[in-house]
Design a protein around this motif. Structure first.
Motif, short mmCIF file in Angstrom:
data_model
loop_
_atom_site.label_atom_id
_atom_site.label_comp_id
_atom_site.label_asym_id
_atom_site.label_seq_id
_atom_site.Cartn_x
_atom_site.Cartn_y
_atom_site.Cartn_z
N CYS A 112 -3.36 -15.86 -56.83
CA CYS A 112 -1.93 -15.57 -56.83
C CYS A 112 -1.51 -15.26 -55.40
CB CYS A 112 -1.62 -14.40 -57.75
SG CYS A 112 0.15 -13.99 -57.82
N LEU A 121 5.09 -19.98 -49.09
CA LEU A 121 4.50 -20.49 -50.33
C LEU A 121 4.33 -22.00 -50.27
CD1 LEU A 121 6.83 -21.83 -52.52
CD2 LEU A 121 7.63 -19.48 -52.37
N ALA A 125 0.96 -24.33 -50.90
CA ALA A 125 1.04 -25.44 -51.86
C ALA A 125 0.57 -26.75 -51.22
CB ALA A 125 2.46 -25.58 -52.38
N SER A 130 -5.42 -25.33 -56.59
CA SER A 130 -4.84 -24.90 -57.86
C SER A 130 -5.97 -24.49 -58.80
CB SER A 130 -4.01 -26.03 -58.49
OG SER A 130 -4.84 -27.11 -58.88
N ARG A 132 -2.54 -22.25 -58.93
CA ARG A 132 -1.94 -21.30 -58.00
C ARG A 132 -0.75 -20.62 -58.67
NH1 ARG A 132 -1.09 -26.45 -55.73
NH2 ARG A 132 1.07 -27.16 -55.81
N TRP A 133 -0.71 -19.31 -58.55
CA TRP A 133 0.37 -18.51 -59.09
C TRP A 133 1.18 -17.93 -57.94
CZ3 TRP A 133 -2.74 -15.02 -63.04
CH2 TRP A 133 -3.38 -15.85 -63.97
N MET A 134 2.42 -17.56 -58.21
CA MET A 134 3.30 -16.99 -57.19
C MET A 134 3.85 -15.65 -57.66
SD MET A 134 4.62 -17.31 -54.19
CE MET A 134 5.62 -16.04 -53.40
N ALA A 152 9.05 -21.88 -55.89
CA ALA A 152 7.72 -21.95 -56.52
C ALA A 152 7.64 -23.13 -57.48
CB ALA A 152 7.43 -20.65 -57.25
N TYR A 157 3.85 -24.51 -58.31
CA TYR A 157 3.05 -23.35 -58.73
C TYR A 157 2.94 -23.34 -60.25
CZ TYR A 157 2.55 -21.43 -54.08
OH TYR A 157 2.17 -21.25 -52.78
#
Length: 388
Positions: A112, A121, A125, A130, A132-134, A152, A157
């Motif tokens: 994250c 962000l 990316a 991945s 992948r969290w935001m 995001a 994300y």
């Protein structure tokens, strides 16, 4: 002088990595990650809570092969451990956030990104790592909350992590004692401390000029870190409420995870507001000192959600055994924060990869010794609370 340490010989545990990080970093940088609020009682409780549980191994179950993988929000992870959001990772190693993201992807697990990352962000990316969290907050400027969520989504994300326990900044007294602030101000004593950590200073000699909060930079605005830090603090909204959660839920179509839940009533309320997952967390003890330990809070939250959504736990994870105990108590997975910062401080991406591999080996070893063949077989039968 600038060579990396022998991680196999000297980084044999997460605590050993912490010691290596303490040796590598100026004190004010190390304490920024390592410290917590006020007397740090909650920080200590997060770790000590795991000592209250013992294993009941059954080695004749035939666990010669173990499967550590889990499925979470439709994605397969190699193990039930996720890298949680940690601000200013780029202060510990050049492009620290990118190092962390690549290591997580290489290990086959999720990470994250912190709202307070040095890079943007979009920069992370672009690596393609991945899942992948935001991380996002509810800001006074609700438009900025929407903006981060939209960015995001555009950047692909997989989940949004709404953190709810940072609406008022905790008093982190190690930072006060060290004169550390956001933004970092480097006075004569700080410069002297940095000079004593020559390898770190050499690596960071260019990076220190660019330390910033990338996600808060807007075209046409003053982009120095002092201005951005002031803007971040002014955006924190002490009056956020469930109506704001509903607004974000309506905008974000992917998994929406609520981080900072400790009370079972709040967990039940999260279900009513369409939350897809909960992270039981007290912000690593960095906010409200005296708050219940994360593992202490976990069972009541598990009971409250009745298996309807995944419940993750964050705080005090220092051993693979801690991960197994948390899952035995009902958690779907765990998040860690400080360990991967220690890893990136010691050896960049390789240090984070080493931390993750250390956890993986320990989880696998504990499962094997307990006679458990898969994460699905870990349950309440495996542990009991120590009688005092």
């Amino acid at each position: 002088m600038l060579g990396k340490p022998d991680l196999q010989a000297n980084g044999y545990s997460i605590d050993a990595m912490r010691r290596l990080a303490r040796s590598a970093l100026p004190r004010f940088v190390f304490d920024f990650a390592d410290g917590a609020a006020e007397d740090e009682w909650t920080l200590r409780r997060n770790e000590a809570a795991f000592d209250d549980y013992i294993f009941w191994p059954r080695p004749l179950n035939g666990a010669g092969q173990r499967d550590l993988s889990i499925t979470l929000f439709g994605r397969t992870l190699s193990m039930p451990l996720i890298l949680g959001p940690t601000g200013l990772a780029g202060l510990f190693w050049p492009q620290g956030e990118q190092c962390i993201a690549r290591a997580a992807a290489g290990a086959g697990t999720a990470f994250c990104l912190s709202h307070g990352s040095v890079c943007t962000l979009e920069d992370v990316a672009a690596l393609g790592a991945s899942p992948r969290w935001m991380q996002v907050f509810i800001y006074r400027d609700r438009g900025f909350t929407r903006e981060l969520a939209s960015r995001a989504e555009a950047a692909g994300y997989d989940a949004l992590v709404l953190t709810t326990d940072n609406q008022i900044l905790g008093k982190r007294e190690r930072d006060v004692r060290n004169g550390f602030s956001i933004p970092p101000r480097f006075g004569p004593l700080d410069l002297a401390a940095m000079a004593l950590k020559a390898p770190w200073l050499w690596r960071m000699r260019e990076e220190l000029r660019r330390i910033n909060f990338g996600n808060y930079v807007r075209d046409g605005e003053n982009t120095d870190i002092k201005t951005l830090a002031a803007r971040m603090q002014s955006l924190l909204d002490q009056g956020m409420n469930w109506a704001d959660v509903d607004t974000l839920r309506a905008q974000w179509k992917g998994p929406l995870i609520l981080k900072g839940v400790l009370h079972p009533d709040e967990a039940r309320e999260a279900l009513r507001h369409g939350i897809d997952g909960i992270i039981v967390s007290n912000h690593g003890g960095r906010q409200l000192d005296g708050a219940i330990g994360s593992l202490d809070a976990l069972p009541a939250v598990i009971e409250a959600v009745e298996g309807r959504i995944p419940v993750l736990v964050d705080g005090g994870i220092r051993r693979g055994a801690d991960v197994v105990k948390a899952i035995a108590l009902g958690a779907t997975a765990c998040l860690e924060g400080r360990p991967h910062l220690w890893g990136v401080a010691v050896a960049g991406e390789a240090g984070v990869a080493h931390v993750l591999e250390t956890f993986r080996r320990e989880i696998d070893r504990v499962m094997g010794l307990c006679g458990v063949r898969s994460v699905a077989e870990i349950g309440p039968h495996l542990v009991s609370r120590v009688s005092h």
